[in-house]
Design an enzyme around this catalytic site. Structure first.
Site, PDB file in Angstrom:
ATOM      1  N   LEU A  88       0.788  -1.286   0.059  1.00 50.67           N
ATOM      2  CA  LEU A  88      -0.083   0.149   0.251  1.00 50.67           C
ATOM      3  C   LEU A  88       0.860   1.175   0.090  1.00 50.67           C
ATOM      4  CD1 LEU A  88      -2.773  -1.060   2.503  1.00 50.67           C
ATOM      5  CD2 LEU A  88      -2.782  -0.993   0.130  1.00 50.67           C
ATOM      6  N   CYS A  89       1.969   1.380  -0.681  1.00 53.17           N
ATOM      7  CA  CYS A  89       2.723   2.406  -0.958  1.00 53.17           C
ATOM      8  C   CYS A  89       3.260   2.538  -2.178  1.00 53.17           C
ATOM      9  CB  CYS A  89       3.989   2.100   0.074  1.00 53.17           C
ATOM     10  SG  CYS A  89       4.828   0.768  -0.242  1.00 53.17           S
ATOM     11  N   GLY A  90       2.102   2.511  -3.215  1.00 53.57           N
ATOM     12  CA  GLY A  90       2.367   2.928  -4.532  1.00 53.57           C
ATOM     13  C   GLY A  90       3.388   1.951  -5.388  1.00 53.57           C
ATOM     14  N   ALA A 245       6.020   7.627  -0.189  1.00 48.65           N
ATOM     15  CA  ALA A 245       5.133   6.839  -1.277  1.00 48.65           C
ATOM     16  C   ALA A 245       3.545   6.486  -0.668  1.00 48.65           C
ATOM     17  CB  ALA A 245       5.729   5.852  -1.827  1.00 48.65           C
TER      18      ALA A 245
END
Length: 251
Positions: A88-90, A245
């Protein structure tokens, strides 16, 4: 056409997801501030140590020898890939893995024996998916890396390089440049390239220092510290880049 009940249910679901992502964004923002402070606090010391080593190398002269400066025909190399344990950090983990895979392919093209060390669950999984099995996995380092945790990895690599077991050490990580810019890079940590002295020293503007003990002795002590600190800085940069991110992704 969708029934009103289905539309209301879907609308409520979207609102619930928005609440979750908003909360995660706020958490990531708080973590970013702490990670940013740690990364920025270490940089002045890193930069000053680099300049000092340059001055010492200039004072020691070209005859100075040290195991960490010893360049030999590479046969066995280590590629250390750094990412995170969470998603979940691009594209943070994807970009770091791409940089590691590209470096791995280039090292194999040189006909070298490549040992891969994965720091982070995500990079280990992505490498395995791409048919690159990590020889060692470190998943205990979270988003608050400590010097003691990193020093265990750095110390082992320093010892192996000094003993001739490893000829090169490369680190793939996400370098934090600013809150708006982070870049996945691959840097060679070993063998060391002693930095050049400041321009002022070359032009005679900077004063000459008297070193005690000798410049050679001080340099021999600082070179391993420099490697350990630069590796720690790589983990700090990766941690703050991860939170940056995640903030963007959750927004």
């Amino acid at each position: 056409m969708a029934k009103p009940r289905a539309i209301l249910k879907r609308t409520q679901s979207v609102k619930n997801i928005a609440k979750i992502t908003k909360t995660m964004q706020m958490i990531a923002t708080a973590k970013f501030k702490r990670a940013f402070d740690r990364a920025v606090a270490a940089r002045p010391y890193t930069d000053k140590l680099t300049r000092l080593i340059g001055q010492l190398a200039d004072a020691a002269g070209s005859e100075f020898e040290h195991p960490l400066l010893d360049k030999r025909e590479p046969k066995k190399v280590v590629l250390l890939a750094i990412s995170s344990n969470r998603g979940l950090c691009g594209g943070f983990n994807t970009n770091a893995t791409k940089a590691a895979l590209q470096a791995h392919a280039e090292l194999l093209e040189r006909g070298l024996d490549v040992e891969v060390i994965a720091c982070g669950k995500r990079v280990a999984r992505m490498l395995k998916y791409k048919q690159v099995q990590a020889d060692v996995e470190h998943t205990h380092i979270e988003d608050k890396p400590t010097f003691a945790e990193v020093d265990v990895i750095a110390g082992e690599l320093l010892e192996r390089y000094a003993n001739g077991e490893v000829d090169e050490v490369h680190v793939a990580y996400t370098k934090f440049i600013s809150a708006a810019r982070q870049s996945a890079v691959v840097e060679q940590m070993l063998p060391l390239e002693p930095p050049e002295a400041d321009e002022g020293a070359a032009t005679g503007v900077q004063q000459h220092f008297l070193f005690h003990p000798s410049a050679e002795q001080i340099l021999a002590d600082l070179l391993p510290r420099s490697v350990r600190l630069h590796m720690f800085q790589a983990f700090l940069d990766s941690a703050v880049s991860e939170q940056t991110a995640r903030m963007v992704a959750m927004k």
